[in-house]
Design a protein around this motif. Structure first.
Motif, mmCIF file in Angstrom:
data_model
loop_
_atom_site.group_PDB
_atom_site.id
_atom_site.type_symbol
_atom_site.label_atom_id
_atom_site.label_comp_id
_atom_site.label_asym_id
_atom_site.label_seq_id
_atom_site.Cartn_x
_atom_site.Cartn_y
_atom_site.Cartn_z
ATOM 1 N N SER A 1 8.997 -2.668 -10.678
ATOM 2 C CA SER A 1 8.336 -1.628 -10.788
ATOM 3 C C SER A 1 9.171 -0.611 -11.419
ATOM 4 N N TRP B 1 2.311 1.843 -3.559
ATOM 5 C CA TRP B 1 0.774 2.588 -4.608
ATOM 6 C C TRP B 1 0.768 4.021 -4.393
ATOM 7 N N GLU C 1 0.778 -1.395 -0.265
ATOM 8 C CA GLU C 1 -0.139 -0.037 0.083
ATOM 9 C C GLU C 1 0.588 0.990 0.239
ATOM 10 N N ALA D 1 -0.006 4.274 -10.611
ATOM 11 C CA ALA D 1 0.389 3.997 -9.604
ATOM 12 C C ALA D 1 -0.333 2.630 -9.798
ATOM 13 N N LEU D 2 -1.528 2.211 -10.575
ATOM 14 C CA LEU D 2 -1.361 0.916 -10.674
ATOM 15 C C LEU D 2 -0.488 -0.504 -10.837
ATOM 16 N N GLY E 1 2.120 -0.929 -8.942
ATOM 17 C CA GLY E 1 1.986 -1.969 -7.487
ATOM 18 C C GLY E 1 1.038 -3.503 -8.361
#
Length: 803
Positions: A139, A17, A14, A105-106, A109
């Motif tokens: 990422s 993200w 979290e 961000a998606l 994550g």
């Protein structure tokens, strides 16, 4: 209980993200503008579709760039953004600048989760932080890493400005010397850092577009190829779950397969170019899963599931596909000439080195334990007891051939001794490798070096997909699967392209490379992260040991002498590690220099105060010149009129603005784009509709402004169901006679002025608009008359003036 056990990991995910979201919100705050006359991109088109979807009472949505038509484009991703806007109630111009960080961000994550799962799927972690490195690396590689052209641009500029010069007949030596000397001068402050062209790294291969995810997110066009990135990462996560759980219950496997079909349909509706990639990837993954689960491939089952996979993807999104017509596409064509390898490596050298070295390392180690346990010669009694080369045999054969290349004839001899009853599939697998190598050699001789390199690496990678589960875990096979899929796509782009409206010109491959390259970047970004954390320890340090090759006692052979491994420091491994670090470091140049260069691309002069996410705030005091420096357009007048339309007009109305639809430089279609009202014609209408239809509309649009006849103008208004006419600074410059005609028609009562400021007048066709209720918004008269509350409507006032 599971949440409690993984609380630290969940909190970290979290945090990853949220950090990514906040980071990109700050990027959008630094430049929230939805237009700029040189590097504004295609935001007008995407913002028009977004606003059109928000205005549409039914679907398919109305097209603000072609009044009377529906959006004939892969708009589903934009619809998803519009859906969230409806839920939150945000203004579209603000939500646009939140959608980009959300998609970023998606992706961050999702890449973290997929790579972390691939790391831990075969080895339950002893501590919550195991596998985090793989996740963070994925990422980074998918969303942050740039290409080598980002650095090469700086190196070329530094070399050109350098005072260090040397003459040499050796290729590249003079340039390298000048470049290194230039960097020394740069470090000592004797040279200023050259200006950075943020655009250049997306145009590496001539006459094509070569975007990578960070470039796309930074440029911030709400294009389907960018919206699809986080959904493709989600697809990869489900695909990994399918590979890992294929031995489980049939019901769970079927659920995963249906979910993959749903995601395939989602990707195709968001960006149709994703369909061949993820259909092929899904089917190949199914074949691999079959082999790993049961030791062979049940082809009838594979064919049935593949057919159902494609059919379900279509059925899930049947309403979209029934209303979408592909215009301009006419199948594949042959590429005229392959790309230069050196130029191609400026795009793919960073990720490509990790992928290539990872496949080589895996192939080198394939079946190593089995190979090293066999003596150098096997008599007949032992040959009869030797294990067969069944599942995974092709991979072990490739690994043995690499390790014993200098003794390849003897390897073939031992192969014939060991393999007693080869299957047809095994023989085909063995034959595939030399066939691919021959094809690669032919490609190299035919000046298709990129094709040759990709096919040669495929010859190494494909056999690894059939390794035994106990020899290669699911996470590694998943990475190989993504790697070889990317190689196949890149090889294909050197041979064929998909024909579209650009065929015949120099830019005929633009969309093929544009759309497929960014798909490969996502696949390779995830695969490279997984492979890198796996092979990094192998390239470490080790010391020499005397290893005796064991010989079975019943063979009657004397014990083999010691075989010595490489002594001391592993220089090759150290060199490989340093190469990876250097390449990845150089690939971050774009993030460091390209980001501020892009964010500085705004209107010259006035800018909105820092801190807003309003994508239209640049119009409040901004201006631009067009078509020449002598004609300046002050945007605040259009801004006031557009805000009035957004506040006062509801429903789908047809509005006419200038026949100049070029939004890249001229700012054409700005009213339809920023309000979602239906304009007559958009800049890219010819790519989405038949040319005859667009041509006829173009002729009417131009005639509307050009004809001096009021009666003919009224006939066009009736034919096109026009409700509003917009006259601003662009219209006054482009169509002065037409603007005078509109004023005359208003004097004669043929039009009504409903809004006015010093530079903008908005006219309404009498009888077409009414008030929804007292002091309410304006709505189409036909829609209002059918409303159960229509008795409260009233006619438009003669004028609603705004200073």
């Amino acid at each position: 209980e599971v949440v409690e056990q993984r609380r630290s990991l969940l909190l970290l995910e979290e945090g990853v993200w949220s950090s990514a979201f906040v980071l990109f919100v700050l990027v959008r705050v630094a430049n929230p503008d939805l237009w700029q006359p040189w590097f504004g991109g295609e935001k007008f088109m995407e913002f028009a579709f977004l606003n059109g979807i928000l205005r549409s009472p039914t679907f398919p949505p109305v097209d603000p760039h072609f009044a009377g038509g529906i959006i004939n484009y892969y708009y589903y991703g934009i619809y998803l953004v519009a859906f969230v806007i409806k839920l939150t109630g945000l203004y579209a111009e603000v939500a646009y600048n939140l959608a980009i960080p959300t998609l970023f961000a998606l992706t961050v994550g999702g890449a973290f989760s997929v790579a972390h799962a691939a790391w831990t799927i075969a080895r339950p972690p002893r501590a919550w932080h195991e596998g985090v490195g793989a996740g963070l690396l994925a990422s980074f590689m998918v969303t942050i890493l740039g290409n080598l052209e980002g650095f090469a641009q700086v190196a070329r500029q530094v070399a050109e400005r350098s005072s260090f010069r040397v003459d040499s007949a050796l290729p590249g030596l003079a340039t390298t010397y000048a470049m290194l000397g230039g960097f020394v001068e740069l470090a000592l402050g004797r040279m200023a850092l050259p200006g950075y062209d943020f655009w250049g790294p997306s145009r590496v291969i001539p006459a094509t577009i070569n975007e990578f995810p960070y470039w796309s997110f930074l440029f911030a066009d709400l294009h389907p190829h960018m919206i699809g990135i986080p959904f493709s990462v989600l697809f990869l996560g489900v695909l990994l779950s399918l590979l890992a759980g294929y031995r489980g219950s049939l019901a769970r496997t079927a659920i995963r397969w249906v979910l993959l079909a749903f995601l395939l349909g989602t990707l195709a509706s968001i960006n149709l170019w994703e369909l061949p990639t993820y259909f092929g990837l899904g089917v190949l993954a199914l074949v691999v899963a079959e082999s790993r689960a049961v030791g062979h491939i049940r082809w009838v089952r594979v064919f049935t599931w593949a057919l159902g996979y494609l059919a379900l993807a279509y059925l899930f999104y049947l309403p979209f596909f029934r209303n979408y017509v592909n215009v301009g596409a006419s199948g594949p064509g042959w590429v005229r000439a392959g790309d230069a390898l050196g130029t191609w490596l400026l795009m793919w050298g960073g990720l490509g080195f990790v992928i290539a070295s990872g496949l080589v390392a895996l192939a080198w180690r394939a079946g190593r334990a089995q190979a090293e346990s066999l003596p150098s010669a096997l008599p007949s009694p032992v040959r009869e007891k030797a294990p067969s080369m069944g599942q995974g045999g092709v991979a072990r054969w490739v690994g043995m051939s690499l390790r014993r290349f200098e003794r390849l004839p003897r390897v073939w001899y031992l192969h014939r001794l060991v393999v007693k009853q080869p299957t047809v599939a095994y023989l085909l697998g063995i034959a595939t490798v030399p066939v691919l190598l021959v094809i690669a050699a032919a490609g190299w001789m035919l000046d298709r070096q990129v094709f040759a390199v990709c096919v040669a690496l495929l010859a190494l990678g494909l056999p690894l997909l059939w390794a035994r589960p106990q020899e290669m875990d699911t996470g590694v096979v998943f990475a190989v699967l993504l790697a070889v899929t990317g190689l196949a796509i890149l090889a294909g782009t050197q041979i064929v392209y998909l024909k579209d409206f650009l065929q015949g010109g120099d830019w005929y491959r633009m969309n093929t490379l544009f759309k497929f390259f960014i798909q490969v970047w996502v696949l390779w970004g995830v695969a490279a992260a997984i492979l890198l954390v796996r092979i990094w320890p192998w390239m470490g340090h080790h010391r020499a040991e005397a290893v005796a090759a064991p010989v079975p006692a019943e063979s009657g052979l004397p014990a083999a002498g010691p075989r010595r491994t490489f002594a001391g420091r592993n220089l090759a491994g150290f060199a490989w590690r340093m190469t990876v670090v250097v390449l990845l470091t150089l690939s971050t140049t774009y993030v460091l220099l390209g980001t501020p260069a892009r964010l500085s691309q705004r209107l010259v002069g006035w800018r909105p105060p820092l801190g807003t996410l309003d994508g239209l705030a640049f119009m409040d005091g901004g201006s631009y010149t067009w078509p020449n420096e002598g004609h300046r357009i002050e945007l605040r007048y259009d801004y006031a009129a557009i805000r009035w339309l957004l506040d006062q007009v509801r429903g789908n109305l047809v509005i006419v603005e200038s026949a100049e639809v070029d939004y890249y430089r001229a700012g054409g279609t700005r009213v339809a784009s920023m309000t979602g009202l239906s304009g007559l014609r958009g800049m890219h209408a010819g790519e989405q509709r038949p040319g005859s239809l667009v041509g006829a509309r173009d002729a009417l649009h131009r005639e509307f402004w050009a004809t001096p006849s009021i009666e003919r103008t009224l006939a066009i208004i009736d034919e096109l169901q026009i409700d509003l006419v917009y006259v601003g600074q662009l219209e006054r410059h482009q169509h002065p006679e037409g603007v005078a005609k509109m004023a005359a028609m208003a004097e004669a009562g043929r039009l009504q002025v409903i809004y006015e400021n010093p530079q903008v007048s908005i006219y309404a066709v009498p009888g077409r608009l009414v008030r929804a209720h007292s002091d309410g918004p304006l709505v189409p008269a036909a829609a209002r008359a059918s409303s159960p509350r229509s008795e409260g409507s009233r006619s438009l006032p003669e004028r609603i003036a705004q200073p």
